[in-house]
Each structure stands twice: as C-alpha cells, then as structure tokens.
Design an enzyme around this catalytic site. Structure first.
Site: not given
Length: 385
Positions: A345, A151, A176
C-alpha cells in the site's frame, strides 16, 4: 516567519497478499544481518530535505520539510499514522529527475505538527489546513503547485483541490486510494490497528517490525519514515499491557551473528532484560480514535476526483482497486492511471523510483517542468506522446 516541514501518512491498510505478514519469518542466512537503525531524514538524506522548519498559522504550527529552489512545487500529503518523512526517499528520486521544489507537510495530529484542536480530523478541516499552510508559505501569489497525496493524504488532496484552497494548482496525483476499496476496508481497519504492537523497546525495533510485517517493504525508506511514526511513551513501564507488547514488537527469526553462534532468540532475552532501563516507544497518533472521520475522508471521493478541473494522475498498487466510477472515467480519458505491481500500500516508499518516473513523465508531458540535464535519455525516449 519561522518555518518547518515534515511528512506524515494516514493509516495504512493491512499488507496485501504476497507481502510479509505479521508473524512470518524472514531468514537472511548465516553471517548476514540487516541494519534497522534509524536515519533522520534531515541529516542522512540532506540532499533531499533541508533542515525541518515550521510554518506558523493562527493557533497552529505545522512541521514541514522542503527541498529545491526553483520549478513548480510538489506539495506532498502523507497517509494516516505516518509523517512527512515517508516521502524522503521519493524526494531524492524526483529531484534527480526534474526541476522542481518539494514541500512535505505533517498533517494535523501527525508527526510534530501542533494544533489547537488535534482531535478534529475532518476532511474539511484538514483541507483548510493545507490551504492555510500554502498561504503562510507563499502569501497571495503562490507558485504553481502540484498536489500529491497517499491514502488518507490522497483523499485530503482531492478535498483540498475540489474546495479550491490552492488557487495555483497545476495538477493532482493520488496514490493508492479510491472510494470503493477504501470504504470496503473500513470494516476491518479496527481489527488491523489492534493487531499492531502497542509499544516498541526502541525506534530500531519499530523499524524492524515495519519491514518484517510488510508495512514498508523498502528498508531504506523505513529507516527514515518510522522515526516520524513513533514517539517515547509517556506511560510508566508497569502500565497494563506494556510488558506484553514489548515482546510483540519484533518478529523473531533465527539468524547467526557474524562472530559467533549466538541466536537471535538468546539476544532477544538479554534485550528484554535491559528494556526496563530504556524508554519505550509508541505510535504518535492513536488512529483507532479517529474512526468517526474515516467515512468523511472517502465517501464521494471518486466523483470529487473526477470533477477537479486539472490534469490528474492515479497511481495504484493493483488494478483491482479501481471502482466503477473511476473505471468509467479512465475509459473516457478524464485522468491518467498507472499500476505499479509488486508494491504494498505504501507505493511511494516501496518503489520510490517507479513513482518518481511516473510523476516526472506526467509533469513533463503536461509541460509543467522539464527533465534535468543529463537525466537518462531512454526515459525521455519512452515518455508517452
């Protein structure tokens, strides 16, 4: 030089469809109760991380965790709001598969890292931080390093690689985060942050919330990771909003105690009566105040990623996250991509074994390292040629 290591993530996006949403109820059945007690990474997962230490740079003290004694270094950068401990279970998995060392950093304003200007979270500053930590650890001759970021940490890894702050960089793995979906998500990020509880009555309460809300789907990882995300409140108990958020911390569920018929609802009332005797916990970083830096983390990220002249791996929780530039680049063979379905996530926390398998295969394929002796033969057999 005194050292220290820790892992921290940047703001995770809201749970994806299919995950447990905040407010949903989970039933475990009569007589079954899950353990949400915290597990400090340095004592419970000692096979994974050594004792935490600090790496000192001018005016800055960065907390890190490290593991391993030989092989290339995996430099791990967490996402927003998290800490280096989010990589704890993954580290156990990857160190059991390949010969490597692991270094996980608490990025500035996260975890237990202390810097002079903790409000400066620009991509440029954070990328320079990573380079300075590497220099403080290894001097002018750093070992081969593969950078891995999730992230926000993935964005910072790309900025660090593009600026050549790690001269011994072997490769790059981003988990991701892609420019298109990240930029789209920024519009709803403040609403998501406001939806989270502001305080928890205990670390155990915070762990329970993270699992039942779907933020972290792996309870083993949550019991380690959340200890790096929350801290004791500095505000008095009678501060506005404190009493209200206490009750928001746990998603209620009716579950039977092993020895009696006492419901969770009754126990919760008793717990609330005791909470004034305890210290409350809140988030270590107020992510809502970092909004002015969000666009700088992600704008132009796809082209920067594609321009990095090292082997690259992109791990995604869903194919829908791929934007146009990356779709073209992937078709041209500019990077390797793997989709890990049925994950939230926090891919490396939800499915640490799958992430470790993908990364180990990538590193062995590029001859960065070798599988450990005795590692399951079938993984070697199916490794892409």
């Amino acid at each position: 030089m005194e050292k220290q290591l820790h892992l921290n993530l940047l703001a995770s996006r809201p749970p994806m469809a299919g995950g447990l949403q905040s407010g949903s109820k989970m039933r475990m059945g009569p007589g079954r109760k899950r353990d949400f007690s915290p597990c400090p990474g340095h004592c419970v997962l000692s096979v994974l991380f050594c004792e935490p230490h600090h790496t000192l740079t001018p005016l800055h003290t960065f907390r890190i965790y490290s593991s391993g004694s030989h092989g290339p270094v995996l430099l791990l950068l967490h996402g927003g709001g998290h800490s280096a401990l989010s990589w704890a279970v993954f580290t156990v998995m990857i160190c059991s598969r390949i010969n490597c060392r692991v270094v996980a950093i608490d990025l500035r304003a996260h975890g237990d890292t202390k810097v002079k200007n903790s409000e400066d979270l620009s991509a440029e500053t954070m990328a320079k931080d990573v380079g300075k930590v590497v220099e403080a650890l290894y001097g002018e001759n750093p070992p081969p390093i593969l950078m891995i970021g999730h992230s926000m940490g993935g964005a910072i890894a790309v900025h660090t690689a593009a600026a050549n702050h790690v001269p011994s960089l072997l490769g790059l793995c981003v988990i991701d985060v892609v420019e298109g979906t990240a930029m789209d998500a920024l519009n709803s990020m403040q609403n998501f942050l406001r939806s989270r509880p502001k305080t928890f009555k205990s670390v155990e309460n915070a762990i329970e919330w993270s699992v039942k809300s779907g933020q972290i789907r792996n309870i083993e990882s949550a019991r380690v990771s959340m200890t790096g995300q929350v801290k004791k409140c500095e505000e008095p108990l009678n501060s506005p909003g404190i009493s209200k958020s206490i009750s928001e911390g746990i998603i209620e569920e009716e579950e039977e105690d092993e020895e009696g018929g006492e419901s969770n609802h009754k126990r919760k009332k008793e717990d609330d009566q005791e909470v004034k005797k305890e210290s409350l916990y809140t988030w270590r970083i107020e992510l809502s105040k970092t909004e002015k830096y969000w666009e700088g983390w992600f704008r132009g990220l796809s082209s920067l990623f594609l321009s990095c002249p090292v082997p690259k791996l992109l791990l995604l929780a869903g194919i829908d996250r791929l934007d146009k530039d990356l779709t073209i680049g992937q078709m041209q063979g500019k990077f390797q991509m793997q989709v890990l379905p049925q994950c939230g996530h926090a891919v490396h926390e939800d499915a640490p074994e799958k992430v470790a398998d993908a990364l180990a295969t990538f590193m062995v394929r590029h001859k960065f390292t070798e599988f450990k002796e005795g590692f399951p033969w079938y993984v070697r057999f199916v490794m892409p040629r």
